[in-house]
Write a protein that holds these residues in place. Structure first.
Motif: not given
Length: 490
Positions: A17-22, A148-149
């Protein structure tokens, strides 16, 4: 921190997943620690006696205050979304919203002043309205491909929400009930401060999303909002009607305004295509389902807390568990099952067996109905004066959790996929208005849970069970036509 920061910035993805998500995960974790931690003790602080350092209000007035506050938190996400879409962008809305939230919790932590206390509630409500919808909007923007992602990403994001709420309920709940109420409110302020530090320090991976709009909107919307808020303040200040009466009126006003807002977008905005207008209609259907779900679920902080405090045996040997801690069971179960559900949706999608969104909403409402049937059974057992085993509430919260995972992360993701781009953050605000209405109803519902009305409790729980079951059946039966109106968007 600099070395860690540079390492994170070099990585484009983490766990796929993109780092921005975390970055958003940990920012939201701090904000939800503060929000749910404070919320866990708020109703108890309102109804516990002055001798306990609390306000000692009657249940109906406390329920009205709690319901209005919790409703305002979510309904203000609508103007919060408008401000982001038209004036400052989502990232600035998150930053300034977090600062206002922190100031509000600091005001709540000042002892001995009701003026500071109510000013703190207002500040937290405004700050959360500015932050909440916009941080969810940015999560959706990180996944322009949808699918779904994106559902999986919102389930991961949901883990951040519930990690924060679990810690908040335990720490703030213990400090508030066992040490002092204002120590709990102070801990909430500190958690929001940590969330702001994370967002400011690691915002690099978010540079391509949530920026200021190229064309700024007219501020007339804000002028109208300010006028409405001033009228409401004057009505309550001069006691034209009581707070309880005002809250009762609001449970009809909020749905009416929501219907009008959806109608304006869906019928009168000629710039939208027919397909977009159908999707707006679908979003309205999901709004109704979500509002019913939250009206039951949000009783965790009101009627279920009363049931835990007055009618549940919370002793572990000679130590009595704080009543507010039982609310954290939901967050604990979320942390166990959210990753499972995230993986499940992706697995079922690959097998072409993924349930449609309306069917998932129906399943969520079925779980809510079953949870309230459990409460109905438990409440009948306490009518003779005995206290219920804590297992009844734990089972209720487990069913709440399974229902929530079918509604909340799925609904968040669906709103980001179906919302017309022109109304993107405003539609996210409307999603949270469903939670606003649910909180308002939950607060009013709690006003019926007086000490003298214990015999009425089973019937009240059964009423929620039957309503949830009925709406869930409608969504399940009509899931096919609703899915077709989604225009092929999964």
């Amino acid at each position: 921190m600099g070395t860690l920061k540079n390492l994170i910035m070099r990585e484009k993805t983490f766990l796929g997943h993109p780092v921005g998500l975390f970055v958003l995960f940990f920012t939201e974790m701090g904000e939800r620690f503060s929000f749910y931690g404070m919320k866990a003790i708020l109703f108890l602080y309102l109804i516990k006696g002055v001798e306990d350092g609390a306000l000692g209000l009657p249940e109906d007035l406390a329920g009205a205050i709690f319901g209005l506050y919790a409703a305002a938190v979510y309904i203000l996400t609508l103007p919060g979304g408008w401000i982001a879409d038209n004036l400052i962008g989502q990232k600035k809305a998150i930053w300034w919203g977090g600062i206002i939230i922190m100031i509000g919790h600091i005001l709540l932590a000042i002892p001995g002043s009701n003026a500071y206390f109510f000013a703190g509630l207002v500040s937290v409500a405004f700050g959360t309205g500015l932050l909440k919808a916009n941080i969810s909007s940015i999560v959706g923007d990180l996944y322009p491909e949808g699918g779904a992602k994106r559902d999986s990403a919102f389930s991961i994001f949901y883990m951040g929400i519930n990690s924060g709420s679990l810690l908040g309920m335990i720490i703030v709940g213990y400090l508030g009930e066992k040490i002092g109420w204002h120590y709990g409110f102070g801990a909430a302020a500190f958690a929001m401060f940590i969330g702001l530090i994370v967002f400011r320090s690691f915002r690099g991976p978010l540079k391509h999303v949530g920026n200021e709009p190229e064309v700024k909107g007219s501020p007339n919307f804000l002028y109208a909002l300010a006028a409405i808020l001033l009228i409401i303040f004057l009505i309550l200040y001069f006691e034209v009607i009581s707070l309880v009466e005002f809250t009762n009126y609001m449970q009809y006003v909020v749905p009416l305004l929501t219907v009008l807002y959806f109608a304006y977008i869906g019928f009168f905005d000629s710039s939208l295509t027919v397909a977009e207008k159908k999707r707006v209609a679908v979003l309205f259907i999901f709004f109704v389902g979500a509002a019913v779900f939250w009206s039951g679920f949000e009783q965790s902080s009101t009627t279920l807390t009363i049931f835990a405090e007055r009618y549940t045996d919370r002793h572990i040997f000679d130590w009595e568990m704080p009543a507010s801690w039982l609310q954290s069971a939901n967050s604990f179960f979320i942390l166990i099952f959210s990753a499972v559900f995230a993986a499940l949706w992706i697995f079922l999608a690959k097998k072409k067996m993924n349930p449609s969104t309306p069917l998932k909403f129906g399943l969520g409402l079925f779980n809510l109905a079953l949870a309230f049937f459990v409460l109905f059974t438990a409440s009948k057992l306490v009518l003779d004066g005995t206290k219920a085993n804590v297992g009844w509430l734990l089972l209720t919260y487990l069913l709440f959790t399974l229902g929530e995972l079918c509604v909340s992360p799925v609904g968040l993701s669906t709103y980001t996929k179906l919302a017309p781009r022109k109304y993107y953050s405003q539609m996210m605000g409307l999603w949270f208005v469903a939670a606003s209405l649910g909180n308002l109803i939950a607060g009013l519902f709690a006003g019926n849970f007086t000490v003298d009305a214990v015999n009425d409790i089973p019937g009240l729980f059964l009423q929620v069970c039957l309503i949830s079951l009925g709406i869930g059946l409608i969504l399940a039966v009509f899931s096919g036509p609703i899915k077709r109106w989604m225009g092929g968007i999964e």
